[in-house]
Design a protein around this motif. Structure first.
Motif, PDB file in Angstrom:
ATOM      1  N   ALA A  94       0.834  -1.199   0.000  1.00 44.46           N
ATOM      2  CA  ALA A  94       0.000   0.000   0.000  1.00 44.46           C
ATOM      3  C   ALA A  94       0.873   1.255   0.000  1.00 44.46           C
ATOM      4  O   ALA A  94       0.549   2.251  -0.661  1.00 44.46           O
ATOM      5  CB  ALA A  94      -0.934  -0.003   1.214  1.00 44.46           C
ATOM      6  N   VAL A 121       2.030   1.926  -3.459  1.00 42.34           N
ATOM      7  CA  VAL A 121       0.939   2.505  -4.244  1.00 42.34           C
ATOM      8  C   VAL A 121       0.789   3.985  -3.925  1.00 42.34           C
ATOM      9  O   VAL A 121       0.570   4.816  -4.818  1.00 42.34           O
ATOM     10  CB  VAL A 121      -0.376   1.748  -3.978  1.00 42.34           C
ATOM     11  CG1 VAL A 121      -1.551   2.445  -4.661  1.00 42.34           C
ATOM     12  CG2 VAL A 121      -0.266   0.315  -4.466  1.00 42.34           C
ATOM     13  N   VAL A 160       3.319   5.957  -5.771  1.00 40.03           N
ATOM     14  CA  VAL A 160       2.920   6.105  -7.171  1.00 40.03           C
ATOM     15  C   VAL A 160       1.837   7.169  -7.298  1.00 40.03           C
ATOM     16  O   VAL A 160       1.846   8.000  -8.221  1.00 40.03           O
ATOM     17  CB  VAL A 160       2.426   4.759  -7.738  1.00 40.03           C
ATOM     18  CG1 VAL A 160       1.845   4.938  -9.139  1.00 40.03           C
ATOM     19  CG2 VAL A 160       3.560   3.748  -7.758  1.00 40.03           C
ATOM     20  N   MET A 161       0.883   7.153  -6.357  1.00 40.50           N
ATOM     21  CA  MET A 161      -0.180   8.163  -6.369  1.00 40.50           C
ATOM     22  C   MET A 161       0.390   9.563  -6.233  1.00 40.50           C
ATOM     23  O   MET A 161      -0.033  10.496  -6.920  1.00 40.50           O
ATOM     24  CB  MET A 161      -1.179   7.884  -5.234  1.00 40.50           C
ATOM     25  CG  MET A 161      -2.082   6.695  -5.468  1.00 40.50           C
ATOM     26  SD  MET A 161      -2.954   6.190  -3.962  1.00 40.50           S
ATOM     27  CE  MET A 161      -3.763   7.701  -3.490  1.00 40.50           C
TER      28      MET A 161
END
Length: 557
Positions: free
Chosen positions: A269, A272, A275-276
Motif C-alpha cells: 500500500a 501505491v 505512485v499516487m
C-alpha cells in the motif's frame, strides 16, 4: 477500479450492502473443492510420488476431456437447474445478485457446488486415470477454471472484440462477461460453461450476444456520464487507504478499523501511495445513486499529515484546484470538499478557488453549515452554558454566534483577543455579553457541556466535571478517556432510505451514514441551490439547511 473501468461497465448499478452480505461466503466453493480434490488425489495416488511436474500430453488430454465431457455436462445440468422446480429450490440464490461480480461466481447453494465439483473434477480424474496426470495439469486446470468463472461474472467487459474479428471461430470457443451478463438478464439463453458452441448446438444462443459485446467496446473511448455530485475526499493514513472496495470489498462495507490482515499489505500500500503522489491525479473511489442522480467520491492522493506541512500547501491546493476544474469541465453540478481539503488555513474553506475562478459552473461547497446544524441540534434546549474549543475556527465562530442567539452563554477558549473581539462584534449588541473569552481549561471546570473543535488530550479532559457530555467537530475525534462522561461521534447524518448502490462505509461511519459536510453537499444539490458555500458560515442559513436536510430524508445519527 471505477476510475479505470467505468466506460466498460455492463451494469451501471452499484453493489450494495445487501448483495455484499449475501455473497459474504462466496469462497465456500474453494473450501469444498479443496476438500474433495484432496480426497480424490489421495484415493488415486496414496503415495503422491508418481506425478511429474509437467506432462504436455496430460494438458492436451485435460483440455479434450473438458470440451468433450465437462462442457456438455454443465450445459445440460445448467438447463435442468433453470427448470421450474430446481430453480425455485436451488438456483434462485445465484440469480438473486443484482449486479454481477467475480464473487457472484461462488454464490450458490450446496447442491450447485457439489455439481460444480463433478464438472471440474471429471477432466482431472480422467486424465490422471489414463496415466497422463501432472502437477501443472492438476493445479493449472483448477486455477484456469476458477479464473474463467470469475471473469464471466465480472461486471466489466475485458475481452477485446478485435480477437473475434481476427479469428471468428473464437466466438464459439470462449465466452465473455457480456455473454454471461445476458444470461442473467435473459435466463432462457446463454447456458454454456465457457464455450458458446454448446448454446449454438442447443439453440439457446441469445442473438444480441456479439452485438452487445461490440457495443461495450465502442463505449470505451466515449466519456462516461458526468456525476451530478462529487465528494472530494483525501487519504487519512496508509492503513485507512486500504479501506476501499477494490482491496477488500467485505472490509470496506464495514466501518473502518485496523485489521490484522491489513498489516502484511502495508508495504505494498505504501508503494501505491508513492505512485499516487508521483501521478498526482484525483481518482474515482466509489459511486451510488440518489433520486436518479449519480453521486461519486473522488480522492486526492494526499494524506492527513501532509496538510500540516507548510511546504506542501501549494501542492495540495493545486490538486484540489485541478479536481474542481476537471469537475467543471465534465459538467458536475456540485463538488463538496471533505475534511482537510477545506481547511481554513489552506484555502479559506474553498474561497480561494471561487475567487480565482469566478466563472465556475460547478458549485463548490464545504458543507459545514449542515455540520454546525447537526452539532447545534444535539445540544439540549435547556442548556444555558457551553464550553467551546476551536472557538475562532469557521465552525466554532458559527456555533458561538448561533448559541448566543439562543441566549446560551459561550465560554470561548482562545488566546487571540483580536479574533475573539471580531466574532463578538458580529453578535447583536444585546447578545455580545454572552460570548466570553477564556484562556485556560480551568474556566470550564463547572460546565457540563463541552464542544470540542480542537484536539483535547486525556489530561486536558480531566478539567471537565463528572457527567459532562463532549460534542465534537475535531478530526480525528478525541480519545474517549473519561468513563464518567459521555461523548458524541463526529457530526454525521444517515442518508435517505432510497439511496441505491451504496456498498462502502465512509471511513469509521456506520453503513448508510456520511459525515455532515458530505450530507451538506448533497442537500445543496437536491435543493438546486446555485450559490457557492465557501468561506465563513452564514449563521442565518443554519436552520434553513437543517430543515432542507430533514425534508429530503436525511436523519440525525
Amino acid at each position: 477500479m471505477l476510475f479505470i473501468n467505468r466506460n466498460r461497465r455492463l451494469s451501471q448499478e452499484g453493489i450494495d450492502f445487501h448483495q455484499i452480505d449475501k455473497e459474504w461466503h462466496w469462497d465456500n466453493f474453494i473450501i469444498l473443492q479443496a476438500f474433495v480434490a484432496s480426497m480424490i488425489f489421495l484415493w488415486i495416488n496414496p503415495s503422491m510420488t508418481n506425478y511429474p511436474i509437467w506432462n504436455i500430453s496430460g494438458i492436451i488430454s485435460c483440455i479434450l476431456f473438458h470440451i468433450g465431457l465437462s462442457e456438455p455436462l454443465y450445459y445440460c445440468l445448467h438447463r435442468l437447474l433453470h427448470s421450474s422446480y430446481f430453480f425455485q429450490q436451488y438456483h434462485w440464490l445465484h440469480h438473486s445478485s443484482k449486479v454481477n461480480h467475480p464473487y457472484t461466481a461462488g454464490h450458490a447453494t450446496f447442491l450447485e457446488h457439489l455439481l460444480l465439483c463433478v464438472i471440474v473434477g471429471v477432466p482431472v480424474i480422467a486424465t490422471t486415470l489414463i496415466g497422463h496426470g501432472s502437477m501443472i495439469m492438476f493445479y493449472g486446470y483448477f486455477l484456469v477454471f476458477d479464473f474463467l468463472r470469475c471473469m464471466g461474472h465480472s461486471n466489466v467487459e475485458v475481452v477485446p472484440c478485435r480477437i473475434f474479428d481476427t479469428l471468428p471461430i473464437l466466438k464459439y470457443v470462449i465466452y465473455t462477461p457480456t455473454y454471461h451478463f445476458i444470461h442473467h438478464k435473459d435466463m432462457k439463453t446463454n447456458f454454456c460453461l465457457f464455450m458458446p458452441l454448446f448454446d449454438v448446438l442447443g439453440k439457446t444462443l441469445n442473438k444480441i450476444s456479439w452485438d452487445l459485446h461490440r457495443e461495450m467496446h465502442s463505449n470505451e473511448g466515449k466519456k462516461a456520464k458526468a456525476p451530478e455530485f462529487v465528494f472530494l475526499a483525501h487519504g487519512v493514513d496508509i492503513m485507512s487507504s486500504m479501506h476501499v472496495p477494490f482491496v477488500f470489498r467485505s472490509l470496506s462495507s464495514l466501518p473502518f478499523s485496523t485489521k490484522l490482515i491489513l498489516f502484511p499489505m502495508w508495504p505494498f500500500a505504501f508503494l501505491v501511495v508513492l505512485v499516487m503522489w508521483a501521478k498526482s491525479k484525483p481518482f474515482l473511489l466509489t459511486f451510488c445513486h440518489l433520486r436518479g442522480k449519480l453521486l461519486q467520491s473522488w480522492i486526492v492522493p494526499r494524506f492527513g499529515f501532509m496538510y500540516f506541512l507548510p511546504f506542501a500547501k501549494d501542492g495540495i491546493n493545486n490538486q484540489i484546484e485541478e479536481a474542481i476544474l476537471m469537475a467543471d469541465r465534465i459538467g458536475v453540478k456540485v463538488l463538496s470538499l471533505a475534511a482537510l481539503n477545506k481547511n481554513e488555513a489552506l484555502n479559506g474553506g474553498g474561497k480561494l478557488f471561487v475567487t480565482k475562478h469566478p466563472d465556475l459552473k460547478v458549485r463548490v461547497v464545504h458543507g459545514n453549515t449542515l455540520t454546525a446544524a447537526v452539532i447545534l441540534n444535539e445540544i439540549s434546549q435547556d442548556v444555558k452554558e457551553v464550553f467551546l474549543t476551536g472557538a475562532t475556527s469557521k465552525l466554532g465562530r458559527a456555533i458561538a454566534l448561533y448559541l448566543a442567539r439562543r441566549q446560551v452563554r459561550v465560554l470561548m477558549l482562545t488566546q487571540s483577543t483580536e479574533r475573539f473581539k471580531s466574532i463578538q462584534k458580529e453578535a447583536s449588541p444585546e447578545n455580545q455579553n454572552l460570548l466570553v473569552q477564556v484562556t485556560k481549561l480551568q474556566a470550564a471546570k463547572h460546565c457540563k457541556t463541552w464542544i470540542i473543535g480542537k484536539w483535547t488530550t486525556p489530561r486536558e479532559q480531566r478539567w471537565a466535571p463528572a457527567g459532562t457530555h463532549f460534542h465534537q467537530f475535531v478530526v480525528p475525534p478525541v480519545f474517549e478517556f473519561r468513563t464518567d462522561c459521555t461523548y458524541s461521534k463526529l457530526a454525521a447524518m444517515k442518508l435517505p432510505d432510497d439511496v441505491q448502490g451504496l456498498g462502502t462505509c465512509e471511513y469509521t461511519m456506520e453503513r448508510g451514514v456520511v459525515h455532515a459536510c458530505h450530507a451538506g453537499g448533497l442537500v445543496h444539490l437536491l435543493e438546486g441551490w446555485t450559490h457557492h458555500e465557501v468561506g465563513s458560515i452564514d449563521v442565518d442559513q443554519i436552520d434553513l439547511v437543517w430543515e432542507a436536510a430533514r425534508r429530503h430524508g436525511f436523519k440525525p445519527v
